[in-house]
Design an enzyme around this catalytic site. Structure first.
Site, PDB file in Angstrom:
ATOM      1  N   ILE A 196       0.957  -0.675   0.469  1.00  0.00           N
ATOM      2  CA  ILE A 196       0.317  -0.095   0.352  1.00  0.00           C
ATOM      3  C   ILE A 196       1.550   1.006  -0.180  1.00  0.00           C
ATOM      4  CG2 ILE A 196      -2.036   1.022   1.719  1.00  0.00           C
ATOM      5  CD1 ILE A 196      -2.325  -2.126  -0.331  1.00  0.00           C
ATOM      6  N   LEU A 252       1.646   3.006   3.195  1.00  0.00           N
ATOM      7  CA  LEU A 252       1.702   3.423   3.993  1.00  0.00           C
ATOM      8  C   LEU A 252       0.458   4.899   3.364  1.00  0.00           C
ATOM      9  CD1 LEU A 252       5.101   3.368   5.990  1.00  0.00           C
ATOM     10  CD2 LEU A 252       2.568   2.846   6.876  1.00  0.00           C
ATOM     11  N   CYS A 300       9.401   1.011   9.042  1.00  0.00           N
ATOM     12  CA  CYS A 300       9.879   1.978   7.301  1.00  0.00           C
ATOM     13  C   CYS A 300      11.369   3.192   7.788  1.00  0.00           C
ATOM     14  CB  CYS A 300       9.080   2.994   8.217  1.00  0.00           C
ATOM     15  SG  CYS A 300       7.644   3.022   8.421  1.00  0.00           S
ATOM     16  N   LYS A 358       5.576  -1.343  17.488  1.00  0.00           N
ATOM     17  CA  LYS A 358       5.348  -2.331  16.832  1.00  0.00           C
ATOM     18  C   LYS A 358       6.442  -3.416  15.629  1.00  0.00           C
ATOM     19  CE  LYS A 358       2.196  -3.655  13.430  1.00  0.00           C
ATOM     20  NZ  LYS A 358       0.887  -3.733  12.697  1.00  0.00           N
ATOM     21  N   GLY A 390      -1.370 -12.825   6.629  1.00  0.00           N
ATOM     22  CA  GLY A 390      -2.383 -14.181   6.839  1.00  0.00           C
ATOM     23  C   GLY A 390      -1.353 -15.576   7.663  1.00  0.00           C
TER      24      GLY A 390
HETATM   25  C1  LIG Z   1      -3.338  -3.911   3.245  1.00  0.00           C
HETATM   26  C2  LIG Z   1      -2.888  -4.031   4.653  1.00  0.00           C
HETATM   27  C3  LIG Z   1      -1.953  -3.217   5.174  1.00  0.00           C
HETATM   28  C4  LIG Z   1      -1.320  -2.394   6.201  1.00  0.00           C
HETATM   29  N1  LIG Z   1      -0.817  -0.847   7.008  1.00  0.00           N
HETATM   30  C5  LIG Z   1      -0.001  -1.592   8.286  1.00  0.00           C
HETATM   31  C6  LIG Z   1      -0.009   0.354   8.643  1.00  0.00           C
HETATM   32  O1  LIG Z   1      -0.150   0.855   8.242  1.00  0.00           O
HETATM   33  N2  LIG Z   1       0.895   0.083   9.410  1.00  0.00           N
HETATM   34  C7  LIG Z   1       1.053  -1.002  10.158  1.00  0.00           C
HETATM   35  O2  LIG Z   1       1.506  -0.545  11.307  1.00  0.00           O
HETATM   36  N3  LIG Z   1       0.699  -2.420   9.782  1.00  0.00           N
HETATM   37  C8  LIG Z   1       0.150  -2.400   8.824  1.00  0.00           C
HETATM   38  N4  LIG Z   1      -0.636  -3.553   8.235  1.00  0.00           N
HETATM   39  C9  LIG Z   1       0.214  -4.603   8.819  1.00  0.00           C
HETATM   40  C10 LIG Z   1      -0.998  -5.148   9.959  1.00  0.00           C
HETATM   41  O3  LIG Z   1      -1.462  -4.363  11.231  1.00  0.00           O
HETATM   42  C11 LIG Z   1      -0.431  -6.581  10.320  1.00  0.00           C
HETATM   43  O4  LIG Z   1       0.834  -6.572  11.661  1.00  0.00           O
HETATM   44  C12 LIG Z   1      -0.037  -7.790   9.768  1.00  0.00           C
HETATM   45  O5  LIG Z   1      -0.558  -7.954   8.481  1.00  0.00           O
HETATM   46  C13 LIG Z   1       0.015  -9.205  10.156  1.00  0.00           C
HETATM   47  O6  LIG Z   1      -1.292 -10.083  10.964  1.00  0.00           O
HETATM   48  P1  LIG Z   1      -2.550 -10.586   9.453  1.00  0.00           P
HETATM   49  O7  LIG Z   1      -1.816 -11.381   9.335  1.00  0.00           O
HETATM   50  O8  LIG Z   1      -2.977 -10.762  10.790  1.00  0.00           O
HETATM   51  O9  LIG Z   1      -2.739  -9.115   8.400  1.00  0.00           O
HETATM   52  C14 LIG Z   1      -0.628  -3.937   7.043  1.00  0.00           C
HETATM   53  C15 LIG Z   1      -1.308  -5.042   6.490  1.00  0.00           C
HETATM   54  C16 LIG Z   1      -2.450  -5.691   5.440  1.00  0.00           C
HETATM   55  C17 LIG Z   1      -2.449  -6.577   5.481  1.00  0.00           C
END
Ligand SMILES: Cc1cc2nc3c(=O)[nH]c(=O)nc-3n(C[C@H](O)[C@H](O)[C@H](O)COP(=O)(O)O)c2cc1C
Ligand SMILES: Cc1cc2nc3c(=O)[nH]c(=O)nc-3n(C[C@H](O)[C@H](O)[C@H](O)COP(=O)(O)OP(=O)(O)OC[C@H]3O[C@@H](n4cnc5c(N)ncnc54)[C@H](O)[C@@H]3O)c2cc1C
Ligand SMILES: Cc1cc2nc3c(=O)[nH]c(=O)nc-3n(C[C@H](O)[C@H](O)[C@H](O)COP(=O)(O)OP(=O)(O)OC[C@H]3O[C@@H](n4cnc5c(N)ncnc54)[C@H](O)[C@@H]3O)c2cc1C
Ligand SMILES: Cc1cc2nc3c(=O)[nH]c(=O)nc-3n(C[C@H](O)[C@H](O)[C@H](O)COP(=O)(O)O)c2cc1C
Ligand code: FES
Ligand code: FES
Lengths: 307, 308, 308, 307
Positions: free
Chosen positions: B71, B73, B134, B169, B221
């Site tokens: 994306i 950010l 970042c 994080k 995922g």
């Molecule tokens: C589409 C998308 C956008 C994300 N945007 C951010 C973000 O802006 N800031 C952040 O700290 N993590 C972001 N993440 C990471 C998620 O918060 C999470 O840490 C990561 O997807 C792992 O969890 P999941 O497997 O349940 O998705 C994003 C993840 C996805 C899939």
């Protein structure tokens, strides 16, 4: 009113060797979809495929269950199973799709009786036309445009392009709903050989020039007067356009309509993860900033898109 | 009655299930599907001082049991968030956690301060989550979260400037995530989130190009769940501050793996895309599991892993 | 005619598809399913000086689109390999690559020497692949492959002692795999294999125990493919020596992602478990793809990725 | 002769609410499986589930296609499709299974007409008994033992334990193949309430003591003389044992037979990835080193296992 629900597959039959038609049934009230809106459909029952995939609503039927006595076996079965659901009405939806990769492959394997999770309707459909209009469909784009043609029967000049004759799916249905149908195929197996956007361009150019001669093989699928009413000719060049098809087609169409001062609405495609506006995966650059195809689209003013 | 409420720093969560940043928009996108009052916390899409356009498309590609996102950010910026999104979120009785980032220490600090000021002025933000995955513009684009020194500096600086609970994080793209967590703890973090996405790539073999316009993207995922559980376990052994576990949680059972491995709370990301009600269903499932197992307090479960 | 043969150091491979160590036994286990003459190379299960018992069971658990293994490097030892397994492998016109490991620099060196001596005496071993994802007993159990210093020492020492082509198999559990590859190259490696398994964990939520007796295991299979492709791409940008790509290759298309990203050859691991003929089917598929794309030499494909 | 082949599912029907029977068909020559051998079965068509799962051969039929005129529709279909396959004979295999997790769930969803990849037969079956023998089945362990009972009809004293009456799957078939059947259930809903290994112990103890009184509810499923022939009594305590069931049962059985000087063969289970001896995932510690359940097993001399 559910926008996320578990439906039952009631049918999933091939239309020809490229396309299938999926029918699903939900024994509850759903939001009535508008042509051009889409649903996110589950395509498997494990984590592979993982994400839902977007499909345009091809047709829908909603009936108030209390009034209707004709409830199918499936509906009765589901009713007893999901007792706690609002049964004020029952709904059926159909999706026309083409198998591309693993998601649509998974969808193609679904069988009557399977359950399927559905999110939708999502996005914005086509704005209602005031009178006649031009519809430009590329391939499976017809899935999204056909319900629009049917909602506004006999008002569309339909331009329908595909790779080959077989890929002109639902041509008869579409032709029946349209005023007039113009066809191209990439291989010339039906209609003119070439790009549909070239034909649209010719049509608009001729009608601007006041000429009704469109050197196009026009498929007169209905018994209609095919020589265009002269008084309408200039009118044609100012008709609004509605398009759905692959990105290159839409891009070419944007060129065609540029500077003509006509409205042109296009339904865009982008890879989607959520379909609800949360992931920002599906954005498109417009002249007024980035827009989400799933939320602000999929139908956009084609002039707004920063290709 | 089963207690499933947990504390993260000064935050009281009704249940341990939060949304993962970037997967739940600014909350309102899912408000039609989920009663936001039933969430442990809402973590919003990552915010920066100024709005950000993000990457060109394609930004998303599915991989086996996972997805890559690039994306970039994209976000509306902190000001717009405060003015346009926060009022909606204030209606709910659920803590809001503002995820944020910058491309320099200074930007991180200013972003944190702006968020804290907004909260001091009219409430609505209950904690900060620093996304440190970042690159640091000033230090040769080294990613903050993969270099202990840079990370220490940025967390220390933000900690000093911010008066809200601070969650860091962590990036999984490191050799020793336990060590990185320790650095975050020592730099003043009140909690750590584990894990952000793992960098991956998919190739379009016909076009001989990366599928994503950005070349690489972040893998999320179920595919990454085993890696995430392992990292959470390692972090829980390394630090005393609460750990928020995430990465591939699709079901209550998945969430329970993280809690048992030591996470105080979990975040649900990609699962919301496939099931918009995943968050609340997972919270319910945790409660059901506890009842089945005869447990009355979730704290009996947290960190209960018997490893050798 | 399409050329799909590739060179790795002094090895000539008929095709770029090798077996991944630990997933093809000592070759004979799959000889009923695969004509071993049709493989690019056979990489055998990791060998140590003395036979090794490995870990208790369960050693295997499936995860979404992947699997964790904690075999614990069970093997029959180099002597038994040379006496009992190598004679069988010598029958085939396919290079044999001996994967090996140790728990100290000294053990690595002695293992390498023993393998080189055996090869000098009666042939049959065409290259060595060093598995450095093992802890260093002498240095506080730090994993050789995650610490650049330790890695440099062990690779340099083996390089000096061994007169067969030396492939170093990199661990993915690092912050910067490109840098690690560079260290391997500078220490004398003739090629690098990328990647070994990623450490993961699965939790049995009812028993509150790790599913694997060893707590953690190595994640392999399609789940890790996007991570592996990214790492191969990073390594190819960092080093000049050939890169052997692996991690989740199930089909020819998957293999092509690695080749296009820059790998000179690929190894097929977990796929052999689900399809014992995967290796040869992938080699055939690569050839078919090239014909479809009108390519006559695989070198036109290798590293052809157009990234931004 | 294929040990890895793509077969067609010809049936997959529930036996009761716990168990299903999968039938597959392959239009070529396969290796004749021995009771106790197993197959690795594909359980889905995506990467989730990923690995094949091991299942004991429950029954098989091989017929020489050239001699037989009775070829089903499916077989004809497959023949035309896979023209290059050796059609010297055709083979059907059946597997009895219980749904546990995602692999068996995937298997349960397979339908007639689906394709399924199969590796096998793998491992070593039960060594042939010289005369009568004792069979000890725990739950789904019957799937592996039943073909053995049928191969050696009327020679087994079958001890069959399960959690409940419904879980005593294929009891009648098993009883028909055995000389005598002794039953336990955990909940007492059929046979004696308790553990089957306790009953085996009692049986062996009594027969050692020369007593024919086995205070066991013996299910006389066949019209056989149920009071054991006195001359055979001591013989009983020296009969070889064949066991398949959950690890705790086998462990208990190992205790029961210890020091009695009888042969006891047990079919073991372990998590498997490859099934062919390559991954070393399935090892078991024996007194003569580590053995692979898939290769040196799954049938082992129970006294050899280092529990
Ligand atoms: C589409 C998308 C956008 C994300 N945007 C951010 C973000 O802006 N800031 C952040 O700290 N993590 C972001 N993440 C990471 C998620 O918060 C999470 O840490 C990561 O997807 C792992 O969890 P999941 O497997 O349940 O998705 C994003 C993840 C996805 C899939
Ligand atoms: C608003 C909208 C409406 C659509 N309506 C229809 C329809 O009515 N009928 C129909 O056949 N198709 C429709 N599509 C296209 C359909 O969504 C894709 O064909 C489908 O997602 C392909 O998935 P796959 O896994 O089979 O293919 P893949 O192998 O994953 O990819 C094939 C192609 O599909 C596209 N694609 C892949 N994943 C996604 C995703 N998550 N979201 C969007 N595109 C993706 C990619 O551009 C790719 O080139 C629509 C798409 C959108 C955005
Ligand atoms: C030689 C052998 C013969 C077998 N014969 C039969 C049979 O005839 N009928 C039958 O119903 N079952 C049989 N089993 C057991 C069957 O293989 C498991 O029930 C099945 O693998 C479970 O897979 P799952 O994904 O449904 O369950 P999961 O949810 O994955 O696990 C459920 C249980 O199955 C076991 N298991 C999981 N994966 C594997 C694996 N890859 N290999 C072995 N065990 C695993 C685990 O011990 C676990 O406790 C046999 C097992 C072996 C080793
Ligand atoms: C069961 C198993 C055993 C393995 N044993 C070894 C080993 O002994 N030495 C080694 O270097 N890699 C070993 N590996 C790692 C593989 O060679 C390979 O790097 C990894 O599995 C990724 O490839 P894949 O996803 O195709 O399996 C093993 C992998 C598996 C699954
Ligand atoms: S698909 Fe997620 S924002 Fe459009
Ligand atoms: S299952 Fe792989 S060795 Fe037995």
């Amino acid at each position: 009113m559910y926008r996320y629900f578990k439906a039952a597959v009631t049918g999933n039959s091939p239309v020809n060797r490229f396309f299938k038609l999926l029918s699903i049934y939900f024994p509850g009230e759903i939001i009535t979809p508008e042509p051009g809106q889409f649903y996110m459909l589950q395509t498997g029952h494990t984590y592979d495929p993982l994400l839902k995939r977007p499909f345009s609503v091809f047709s829908h039927e909603c009936s108030n269950a209390k009034d209707s006595n004709e409830s199918s076996v499936t509906s009765n079965e589901l009713k007893t199973k999901d007792k706690d659901l609002s049964l004020s009405s029952e709904s059926s939806l159909q999706f026309l799709y083409r198998v591309r990769g693993k998601g649509t492959l998974g969808l193609a394997q679904m069988k009557a009786g399977d359950s399927i999770q559905v999110i939708g309707p999502m996005g914005n459909g086509y704005p209602a036309p005031e009178g006649d209009f031009i519809a430009v469909a590329g391939g499976i784009g017809i899935a999204s445009l056909l319900p629009f043609l049917e909602k506004h029967r006999n008002r569309a000049y339909l331009f329908y392009g595909a790779q080959s004759r077989e890929e002109l799916v639902m041509l008869e249905k579409a032709g029946n709903a349209a005023r007039e149908t113009f066809i191209t195929t990439d291989d010339g197996s039906e209609g003119r050989k070439g790009l549909i956007t070239d034909v649209v361009k010719e049509f608009l150019n001729n009608s601007e020039k006041g000429s009704d001669k469109l050197s196009v093989i026009s498929d007169k699928l209905k018994d209609k007067d095919s020589s265009l009413d002269s008084s309408l000719i200039t009118h044609h060049s100012s008709l609004p356009l509605y398009a759905c098809g692959p990105a290159p087609m839409l891009k070419a169409l944007a060129e065609v309509v540029k500077g003509r001062g006509v409205k042109c609405y296009a339904s865009l495609e982008e890879h989607m993860a959520c379909g609800v506006g949360a992931c920002l995966g599906c954005v498109v650059k417009t002249h007024s900033g980035q827009k989400r195809v799933c939320k602000e689209g999929p139908v956009f003013d084609i002039g707004e898109i920063a290709w | 009655m089963v207690n499933i409420s947990v504390d993260i720093a000064s935050l009281k969560l009704k249940n341990p299930v939060m949304t993962a940043s970037g997967t739940f928009g600014y909350g309102e996108e899912y408000s039609e599907f989920v009663d936001l009052n039933r969430l442990g916390a809402i973590v919003v899409k990552g915010l920066s001082l100024l709005p950000k356009e993000g990457n060109p498309t394609p930004r998303i590609v599915e991989t086996p049991a996972g997805m890559l996102n690039a994306i970039g950010l994209q976000n509306i910026g902190i000001k717009a968030f405060i003015n346009e999104k926060l009022p909606f979120l204030r209606q709910f009785d659920t803590p809001v956690i503002a995820n944020f980032f910058g491309d320099s220490i200074d930007e991180y600090v200013r972003a944190a301060v702006e968020l804290c000021n907004a909260s001091a002025a009219s409430g609505g933000i209950h904690a900060l989550e620093m996304n440190i995955s970042c690159p640091n513009k000033q230090a040769g684009w080294i990613v903050f979260g993969t270099d202990p020194k840079t990370m220490e500096q940025v967390v220390t600086a933000v900690r000093k400037a911010a008066n809200l609970p601070l969650i860091v994080k962590l990036s999984p793209n490191v050799t020793d995530i336990g060590f990185m967590a320790k650095v975050a703890e020592n730099s003043g973090a009140d909690a750590v989130s584990v894990i952000n996405t793992i960098t991956g790539m998919a190739v379009d073999i016909r076009r001989r190009r990366p599928v994503l316009a950005n070349n690489t993207g972040g893998l999320s995922g179920p595919a990454i769940r085993p890696i995430a559980v392992r990292m959470v376990w390692e972090v829980c052994k390394a630090v005393k501050i609460p750990v928020i576990g995430m990465g591939g949680i699709m079901t209550a059972n998945d969430a329970l793996e993280f809690l048992i491995a030591g996470a105080r709370a979990v975040a649900v990301g990609t699962a919301s895309f496939t099931n918009p009600q995943a968050t609340v269903e997972i919270a319910e499932g945790i409660e059901r599991f506890m009842a089945e197992e005869g447990l009355s307090d979730i704290n009996e479960l947290i960190g209960s892993l018997k490893s050798i």
